[in-house]
Design a protein around this motif. Sequence first.
Motif, mmCIF file in Angstrom:
data_model
loop_
_atom_site.group_PDB
_atom_site.id
_atom_site.type_symbol
_atom_site.label_atom_id
_atom_site.label_comp_id
_atom_site.label_asym_id
_atom_site.label_seq_id
_atom_site.Cartn_x
_atom_site.Cartn_y
_atom_site.Cartn_z
ATOM 1 N N GLU A 75 63.341 3.076 -139.424
ATOM 2 C CA GLU A 75 62.625 3.136 -140.706
ATOM 3 C C GLU A 75 62.062 1.753 -141.046
ATOM 4 O O GLU A 75 62.804 0.766 -141.014
ATOM 5 N N PRO A 76 60.793 1.676 -141.403
ATOM 6 C CA PRO A 76 60.250 0.378 -141.832
ATOM 7 C C PRO A 76 60.691 0.086 -143.271
ATOM 8 O O PRO A 76 60.588 0.919 -144.152
ATOM 9 N N GLY A 77 61.247 -1.061 -143.478
ATOM 10 C CA GLY A 77 61.684 -1.454 -144.817
ATOM 11 C C GLY A 77 63.093 -0.956 -145.101
ATOM 12 O O GLY A 77 63.809 -0.450 -144.250
ATOM 13 N N GLU A 78 63.467 -1.126 -146.381
ATOM 14 C CA GLU A 78 64.825 -0.771 -146.780
ATOM 15 C C GLU A 78 64.927 0.660 -147.269
ATOM 16 O O GLU A 78 66.013 1.239 -147.261
ATOM 17 N N ASP A 79 63.883 1.244 -147.758
ATOM 18 C CA ASP A 79 63.913 2.613 -148.268
ATOM 19 C C ASP A 79 63.500 3.592 -147.181
ATOM 20 O O ASP A 79 62.791 3.258 -146.245
ATOM 21 N N VAL A 80 63.946 4.839 -147.366
ATOM 22 C CA VAL A 80 63.597 5.909 -146.430
ATOM 23 C C VAL A 80 62.297 6.536 -146.906
ATOM 24 O O VAL A 80 62.200 7.015 -148.044
ATOM 25 N N HIS A 81 61.258 6.527 -146.045
ATOM 26 C CA HIS A 81 59.953 7.080 -146.421
ATOM 27 C C HIS A 81 59.434 8.098 -145.420
ATOM 28 O O HIS A 81 58.530 8.849 -145.736
ATOM 29 N N THR A 82 59.968 8.142 -144.223
ATOM 30 C CA THR A 82 59.399 8.997 -143.178
ATOM 31 C C THR A 82 60.299 10.201 -142.917
ATOM 32 O O THR A 82 61.466 10.261 -143.349
ATOM 33 N N ALA A 83 59.733 11.153 -142.184
ATOM 34 C CA ALA A 83 60.494 12.357 -141.829
ATOM 35 C C ALA A 83 61.682 12.004 -140.926
ATOM 36 O O ALA A 83 62.753 12.635 -141.018
ATOM 37 N N GLY A 84 61.520 11.019 -140.047
ATOM 38 C CA GLY A 84 62.617 10.598 -139.179
ATOM 39 C C GLY A 84 63.789 10.044 -139.963
ATOM 40 O O GLY A 84 64.948 10.302 -139.637
ATOM 41 N N GLY A 85 63.504 9.299 -141.010
ATOM 42 C CA GLY A 85 64.563 8.751 -141.858
ATOM 43 C C GLY A 85 65.309 9.850 -142.595
ATOM 44 O O GLY A 85 66.545 9.835 -142.686
ATOM 45 N N TYR A 86 64.542 10.814 -143.142
ATOM 46 C CA TYR A 86 65.186 11.935 -143.835
ATOM 47 C C TYR A 86 66.010 12.780 -142.873
ATOM 48 O O TYR A 86 67.092 13.263 -143.207
ATOM 49 N N LEU A 87 65.491 12.938 -141.656
ATOM 50 C CA LEU A 87 66.245 13.680 -140.648
ATOM 51 C C LEU A 87 67.533 12.936 -140.289
ATOM 52 O O LEU A 87 68.592 13.552 -140.121
#
Length: 198
Positions: A75-87
């Motif tokens: 994930e780029p950055g500290e927050d989750v923004h992409t589908a991969g991060g949510y997965l």
Amino acid sequence: MQGHGYPQPAKPPPPTGALVLVRVLFVGISLFCIGFLAWTMLLRLAIVTRKSLDWGLFVAALAADILSLVLLGSEPGEDVHTAGGYLGITLLLGTLVASIAYYLAADIRHFQQLREGAYAGQPSPAYGYPQPAQPPSPYTATTSPQHTPPPMPHTPVPQPPMSTPPPGQRPAPARIDQVRAELDELSDYLRKHDEGGK
């Protein structure tokens, strides 16, 4: 003569208080690490039960935790923004919940079976060893001592008196005596037949 031998005596299970403490410790570690160490519960369970299913679930949980770490790390950055991060988050938390549920159910069931085997005075069944037959219970769910039918009248069959054999000699079974007598008759017949033919 080679055989299976005797099964090893079953060790009594640990006290219930110690088991509860260990379960709370492993679940607490997994929750405190937000699921990153959920595989530790399944590793302990696999070591205790020695079942291939538990070893397979341990490997699956470890792989799921590693995959979620990779997805969250990309994930780029500290927050989750992409589908991969949510997965990754979904996989991590899903593995945590499933691991806790399975670990507690399987661990409790395993030690309950051990305890029941220890209280029965018998080791848990071992593969390849004959199991002793359980005697039938005189009481069943449909009968009780107050409602048992009266016994049927029984007339004893008279037995012939037993003669005692002389000391140092055991009695021969009746079948052997019968065969011996028939052989004696046959040898007498053959002797007479041979004498008559000459």
